[in-house]
Design an enzyme around this catalytic site. Structure first.
Site, PDB file in Angstrom:
ATOM      1  N   ASP A  12       0.834  -1.207   0.000  1.00 18.07           N
ATOM      2  CA  ASP A  12       0.000   0.000   0.000  1.00 18.07           C
ATOM      3  C   ASP A  12       0.869   1.257   0.000  1.00 18.07           C
ATOM      4  OD1 ASP A  12      -2.288   1.497   0.054  1.00 18.07           O
ATOM      5  OD2 ASP A  12      -2.770   1.072   2.142  1.00 18.07           O
ATOM      6  N   ASN A  60     -10.528  -3.009  -6.419  1.00 19.89           N
ATOM      7  CA  ASN A  60      -9.716  -2.086  -7.231  1.00 19.89           C
ATOM      8  C   ASN A  60     -10.371  -1.727  -8.575  1.00 19.89           C
ATOM      9  OD1 ASN A  60      -6.502  -3.382  -6.088  1.00 19.89           O
ATOM     10  ND2 ASN A  60      -7.613  -1.568  -5.413  1.00 19.89           N
TER      11      ASN A  60
END
Ligand code: FPP
Length: 227
Positions: A12, A60
């Site tokens: 991340d 996503n």
């Protein structure tokens, strides 16, 4: 010292890494790919048996089309550039997630990577692609229903229907960029995993950071609910 058998990473902070430099988000993903390369090598050299990387989640898809396209292009680039050396290093590439929903050229390329390396006996590089933990559980339930063999299942039977059949559960889950969420990652498998979070953004996460995470893990006392 105890080396974790299976490390899983939530990579991340690529977007923030780019933003800090006034660059488009894709530059961050590109820099993140370089970390992937270094961390895969380091993990394999350290004797890690399985390295799972969360490359693309089922959520996503909510990102802008251009970013999704860019991420898939990077994955293609990574496989094209790295497959040879992964194979040479005896790394076995596998994929977890709803692969059939991915663009056909990606499906073909990942198939090529998994087939070429299928007999390798070194580290397993497990790439989570279009992966969601809840979806994985639902897929397992539906497969069990479709097969129609069982009236009742227990945990051992159920686990055989997860995408991760045959893999050990992750001993250590690393999340970069200061967030402390599981984000639909390996929900079943993470029941007793040790968590390690670091403020370091993924593009800055290198071999040294992996070693720090492993040595932090080695200080933990895992009891699995016992004493
Ligand atoms: C999270 O950062 C990262 C991703 C959603 C994708 C990870 C992809 C790569 C590292 C590229 C290549 C991958 C492989 C396996 C070759 P973010 O965009 O959520 O960052 P932010 O939270 O700072 O916005």
């Amino acid at each position: 010292m105890l080396i974790p058998k299976h490390i899983a990473i939530i990579m991340d902070g690529n977007g923030r890494w780019a933003k800090k430099r006034g660059l488009p988000r894709l530059y961050g993903h590109h820099a993140g790919m370089k970390s992937v390369r270094e961390v895969v090598r380091a993990a394999s050299d350290t004797g890690i048996r399985v390295l799972t990387l969360y490359a693309f989640s089922t959520e996503n898809w909510n990102r802008p089309k251009s970013e999704i396209k860019g991420l898939f292009n990077l994955l293609k680039l990574f496989i094209k550039k790295e497959l040879g050396s992964l194979h040479k290093n005896n790394v076995k590439v596998i994929i977890i997630g709803r692969i059939s929903e991915l663009p056909i050229n990606i499906v073909k390329l990942v198939k090529k990577a998994t087939e070429k390396t299928s007999k390798n006996t070194g580290m397993i590089l497990n790439i989570a692609l279009n992966y969601g933990g809840r979806q994985e559980i639902v897929d397992a339930v539906n497969e069990i229903i479709t097969e129609g063999i069982y009236k009742k299942v227990d945990e051992k039977i159920f686990e055989k229907y997860l995408y991760t059949t045959d893999l050990p559960f992750p001993d250590l889950i690393i999340r970069t960029s200061g967030e402390s969420r599981i984000s639909n990652f390996l929900l079943w498998q993470s029941a007793y995993s040790e968590f390690y979070t670091t403020k370091t953004l993924w593009p800055d996460f290198k071999k040294k950071n992996l070693m720090e995470a492993i040595s932090d893990y080695q200080k933990r006392n895992r009891r699995f609910g016992g004493l």
